[in-house]
Design an enzyme around this catalytic site. Structure first.
Site, mmCIF file in Angstrom:
data_model
loop_
_atom_site.group_PDB
_atom_site.id
_atom_site.type_symbol
_atom_site.label_atom_id
_atom_site.label_comp_id
_atom_site.label_asym_id
_atom_site.label_seq_id
_atom_site.Cartn_x
_atom_site.Cartn_y
_atom_site.Cartn_z
ATOM 1 N N GLY A 46 0.735 -1.089 0.096
ATOM 2 C CA GLY A 46 0.065 -0.112 -0.054
ATOM 3 C C GLY A 46 0.947 1.220 -0.237
ATOM 4 O O GLY A 46 2.009 1.308 0.456
ATOM 5 N N GLN A 51 2.885 10.108 1.290
ATOM 6 C CA GLN A 51 4.283 9.295 1.114
ATOM 7 C C GLN A 51 5.185 9.764 0.168
ATOM 8 O O GLN A 51 6.313 9.480 0.214
ATOM 9 C CB GLN A 51 4.210 7.745 1.493
ATOM 10 C CG GLN A 51 3.394 7.273 2.667
ATOM 11 C CD GLN A 51 3.101 5.745 2.731
ATOM 12 O OE1 GLN A 51 2.232 5.260 2.221
ATOM 13 N NE2 GLN A 51 4.037 5.387 3.417
ATOM 14 N N CYS A 94 5.550 -0.271 7.549
ATOM 15 C CA CYS A 94 5.334 1.243 6.770
ATOM 16 C C CYS A 94 6.521 1.584 5.947
ATOM 17 O O CYS A 94 7.687 1.588 6.479
ATOM 18 C CB CYS A 94 4.948 2.292 7.697
ATOM 19 S SG CYS A 94 4.663 3.661 6.749
ATOM 20 N N LEU A 95 6.474 1.838 4.436
ATOM 21 C CA LEU A 95 7.354 2.365 3.700
ATOM 22 C C LEU A 95 8.094 3.610 4.153
ATOM 23 O O LEU A 95 9.256 4.028 3.878
ATOM 24 C CB LEU A 95 6.898 2.444 2.540
ATOM 25 C CG LEU A 95 6.551 1.081 1.726
ATOM 26 C CD1 LEU A 95 6.150 1.250 0.180
ATOM 27 C CD2 LEU A 95 7.743 0.044 1.700
ATOM 28 N N HIS A 136 -4.667 1.369 7.353
ATOM 29 C CA HIS A 136 -3.379 2.082 7.624
ATOM 30 C C HIS A 136 -3.198 3.258 6.573
ATOM 31 O O HIS A 136 -2.654 4.151 6.977
ATOM 32 C CB HIS A 136 -2.408 0.990 7.470
ATOM 33 C CG HIS A 136 -0.768 1.436 7.175
ATOM 34 N ND1 HIS A 136 0.118 0.547 8.048
ATOM 35 C CD2 HIS A 136 -0.261 2.139 6.428
ATOM 36 C CE1 HIS A 136 1.237 1.118 7.843
ATOM 37 N NE2 HIS A 136 1.061 2.189 6.833
ATOM 38 N N GLU A 137 -3.534 3.071 5.378
ATOM 39 C CA GLU A 137 -3.476 4.036 4.276
ATOM 40 C C GLU A 137 -4.119 5.234 4.372
ATOM 41 O O GLU A 137 -4.066 6.227 4.450
ATOM 42 C CB GLU A 137 -3.531 3.492 2.963
ATOM 43 C CG GLU A 137 -2.474 2.314 2.382
ATOM 44 C CD GLU A 137 -1.252 2.716 2.473
ATOM 45 O OE1 GLU A 137 -0.809 3.819 2.666
ATOM 46 O OE2 GLU A 137 -0.245 1.725 2.888
ATOM 47 N N HIS A 140 -2.812 7.362 6.816
ATOM 48 C CA HIS A 140 -1.841 8.334 6.227
ATOM 49 C C HIS A 140 -2.320 9.623 5.751
ATOM 50 O O HIS A 140 -1.953 10.723 6.031
ATOM 51 C CB HIS A 140 -1.123 7.582 4.873
ATOM 52 C CG HIS A 140 0.079 6.861 5.541
ATOM 53 N ND1 HIS A 140 1.148 7.343 6.117
ATOM 54 C CD2 HIS A 140 0.705 5.396 5.238
ATOM 55 C CE1 HIS A 140 2.090 6.288 6.311
ATOM 56 N NE2 HIS A 140 1.511 5.295 5.726
HETATM 57 ZN ZN ZN Z 1 2.669 3.286 5.951
#
Ligand code: ZN
Length: 174
Positions: A46, A51, A94-95, A136-137, A140
């Site tokens: 995701g 991000q 998480c990236l 989660h996204e 963000h």
């Molecule tokens: Zn994340």
């Protein structure tokens, strides 16, 4: 298509609230493709626009397993309409937070209303990994990270460790 740079903590951008997209046009479609390409390159499942530094409410997800055909999904202006009382726990990474995994309990099932890449309003019931990933996204888009589920002390330790390892061209040691 192009790969974008993923922002990592510590970052003020990641704490900001993204704004809704008014119309799905050429730029939004290109952004969705870039997000997917960037996500695949980083082995993520995701990625939200914030991000890569774009404060718009758009995110991409692909929760297909490795041996399955790719199943890219794009959610624009997603809104959670309902959450189940049942919960599930995943160890989430998480990236934007390198080398960190945190066990997080979230509602198991969610219903989301969103605009798809063709500008159509859709509703989707999500369960399991898709539900967790989507929550989660969407976090963000509201400036919330998985480390916000931790105490301030634990959060500070993680951010300190990451910023130490961050390649900072302005930092010199003489
Ligand atoms: Zn994340």
């Amino acid at each position: 298509m192009s790969i974008r740079d993923i922002i990592t903590v510590p970052s003020d951008t990641l704490k900001k609230i993204s704004t809704p997209i008014e119309k799905v046009g050429v730029n939004e479609k290109k952004l969705a493709r870039d997000l997917l390409e960037t996500m695949y390159k980083s082995n993520g499942i995701g990625l939200a626009a914030v991000q890569v530094g774009i404060l718009k409410r758009i995110l991409v997800i692909d929760v297909s397993s490795k041996d399955e055909k790719k199943k890219p999904m794009c959610f624009i202006n997603p809104v959670i309409k309902s959450l189940s009382e049942d919960t599930s726990i995943y160890e989430e990474g998480c990236l934007s937070i390198p080398d960190t995994f945190i066990e997080i309990e979230r509602p198991k099932i969610c219903t989301v209303e969103y605009v798809d890449i063709n500008g159509k309003i859709k509703n989707l019931d999500c369960d399991g990994l898709l539900s967790t990933c989507l929550q989660h996204e969407i976090n963000h888009l509201d400036g919330k990270l998985i480390i916000d589920h931790l105490s301030k002390l634990k959060r500070d330790i993680i951010i300190k460790k990451i910023s130490k390892n961050k390649k900072n061209p302005d930092r010199i040691l003489v």
